[in-house]
Write an enzyme that holds these catalytic residues in place. Structure first.
Site, mmCIF file in Angstrom:
data_model
loop_
_atom_site.group_PDB
_atom_site.id
_atom_site.type_symbol
_atom_site.label_atom_id
_atom_site.label_comp_id
_atom_site.label_asym_id
_atom_site.label_seq_id
_atom_site.Cartn_x
_atom_site.Cartn_y
_atom_site.Cartn_z
ATOM 1 N N SER A 319 0.849 -1.185 0.000
ATOM 2 C CA SER A 319 0.000 0.000 0.000
ATOM 3 C C SER A 319 0.892 1.244 0.000
ATOM 4 C CB SER A 319 -0.962 -0.033 1.189
ATOM 5 O OG SER A 319 -1.981 0.920 1.039
ATOM 6 N N ASP A 400 -8.949 -4.875 -5.739
ATOM 7 C CA ASP A 400 -8.432 -3.800 -4.887
ATOM 8 C C ASP A 400 -9.029 -2.472 -5.329
ATOM 9 O OD1 ASP A 400 -6.976 -2.023 -3.365
ATOM 10 O OD2 ASP A 400 -5.044 -2.982 -3.752
ATOM 11 N N HIS A 432 -7.250 -5.572 -1.502
ATOM 12 C CA HIS A 432 -6.058 -4.873 -1.053
ATOM 13 C C HIS A 432 -5.146 -5.778 -0.227
ATOM 14 C CE1 HIS A 432 -3.897 -1.141 -0.756
ATOM 15 N NE2 HIS A 432 -3.992 -1.047 0.557
#
Length: 463
Positions: A319, A400, A432
């Site tokens: 991320s 995601d 994600h």
């Protein structure tokens, strides 16, 4: 639900279709009449997690002054029924309050969780003195409840998964479950230590101002021998306004990486939570700058150790951590790191407008891309693609929505077009996070396999 069972307090979003701020308010419903009264609503504040006092005359909640700035922390507020007013009680406490909230039976204090320097503790906040007292120390306290004087807390550390303990007055904490003991009985655990070093924001030419103190967790392989040489593995956390805590992370498990033979470093760089508001807010409108200085200072610190192998240094992240390794690939000279891993990383902030948090970008970056393209571009890894040359494993999930998979695909295709050694691991059934057990097992295998492939000290590694 109120103690007498006659009312419920709930959170609602009053925003119109033209508003993207999503500031929350708190209302109360009388269950007999169905009447709804708005209790807490302010154009500059958002409220959450209401909890009735034992007598029902007060409501404790989280209050965030995000109209002042989007990075403002959640604070403890209390609404009074008699006066229909509310007040922030933790304004002078430089901690972000976390739900759930629970009143003590005497209605004089509230139990809550808050982070402190990479750990999360359970606190009792005295409303009269406006003072917090630590009740249960982390590791990381994940949940708690208190009834009839008995407090039960769920807590974990880097060394062990969550454990449930009872805390009775005047007695030592007592663990009340053994769920994972059999599974962990044959598992060797590496030693973890907390270290601090001088990070970003040093004053040039002033030896008395070397930079802000920055925390790093170090976890050693179970068979660590300081007389031998060991590879280094940086795990860079996401957020960015979170922290790599003293916790047993199931998706990026520090012990799993240490068991594979790496000294694992987790840096709580500028922007991380749990080190005060100024530290958290310091990266706003200049993403990548201070964080990179911290990660590089950590690598410098590690490479001074006699057991560190400077040929075998790796950096990985997911991320925002994935953003950071993409950023590093465009800013750090080739050869510093043997390889990177970018999981669900942000690559192009203009294209990131396809995500589910688009209203947040301008607050963090300093502008919408149509108002100031240069401001956004200077914080995007894509701007520095010409300098990228370090091998990279790119991982992404098709489902995601926080960082759409086009980010990972664009990054991977860029590296391949440039002739940089790159590999793509793409999951059509993950978001994600990689959550399915078989996919997780493959993820760890690909992750460690990529490092081994680029590790000159490993048998069979690519030369």
């Amino acid at each position: 639900v109120s103690p007498d069972g006659r009312r419920i307090a709930f959170v609602f979003d009053p925003a119109s279709e033209k508003c993207i701020e999503n500031r929350l308010s708190i209302a109360e419903m009388d269950l007999r009449s169905g009447r709804v009264d708005v209790l807490l609503q302010d154009a500059d504040w958002t409220f959450d997690a209401p909890c009735y006092s034992p007598d029902g005359n007060r409501i404790a909640c989280l209050a965030q002054h995000d109209g002042l700035k989007h990075t403002m922390p959640d604070q403890l507020a209390v609404w009074e029924r008699d006066s229909h007013t509310w007040d922030v009680h933790s304004a002078e406490w430089d901690r972000a309050v976390q739900a759930p909230l629970q009143w003590e039976d005497d209605s004089l204090s509230v139990l809550l969780m808050a982070e402190q320097e990479g750990r999360k503790h359970l606190w009792r906040f005295d409303l009269a003195d406006r003072r917090a007292e630590r009740v249960v120390s982390g590791g990381t306290v994940q949940a708690f409840d208190k009834r009839a004087g008995t407090l039960v807390a769920l807590a974990e550390t880097i060394d062990h998964p969550p454990r449930l303990s009872a805390h009775l007055p005047g007695a030592e904490p007592r663990r009340i479950e053994r769920f994972n003991d059999e599974v962990l009985r044959g598992v060797a655990v590496g030693r973890t230590e907390e270290v601090w070093f001088a990070g970003a924001r040093a004053t040039p030419g002033d030896d008395a101002a070397p930079g802000d103190p920055v925390q790093m967790w170090l976890t050693y392989p179970p068979d660590f021998d300081p007389k031998k040489k060991w590879p280094l593995l940086q795990l860079i956390h996401g957020g960015p306004h979170t922290a790599f805590g003293d916790a047993f992370h199931f998706r990026w498990n520090v012990q799993a990486f240490a068991a594979a033979g790496y000294v694992v470093a987790c840096v709580n760089y500028h922007g991380s939570s749990s080190f005060g508001y100024a530290f958290l807010d310091s990266i706003t409108h200049r993403w990548g700058e201070l964080e990179l200085q911290d990660v590089e200072a950590a690598t410098d610190w590690l490479l001074k150790k006699p057991w560190a192998d400077k040929r075998r240094v790796f950096a990985t992240g997911g991320s925002y951590g994935g953003y950071m390794v993409a950023w590093m690939n465009g800013h750090v000279p080739a050869g510093r790191y043997a390889a990177y891993v970018c999981h669900a990383g942000c690559y192009d902030w203009t294209a990131m407008f396809a995500d589910d948090a688009f209203s947040w970008h301008a607050k963090e970056l300093g502008a919408f891309y149509w108002d100031d393209p240069a401001q956004v571009a200077r914080q995007s890894p894509i701007t520095y693609a010409a300098a990228m040359s370090t091998p990279m494993l790119v991982v992404h999930g098709a489902l995601d929505y926080r960082v759409p998979d086009a980010q990972g695909l664009a990054y991977y295709h860029t590296l391949k077009a440039k002739g940089v050694d790159a590999r793509l691991l793409w999951y059509p059934d993950e978001n994600h996070w990689i959550l399915k057990p078989r996919n997780s097992r493959q993820w760890y295998g690909e992750f460690l396999g990529w490092l081994e492939r680029h590790d000159p000290g490993r048998k069979g590694a690519r030369r």
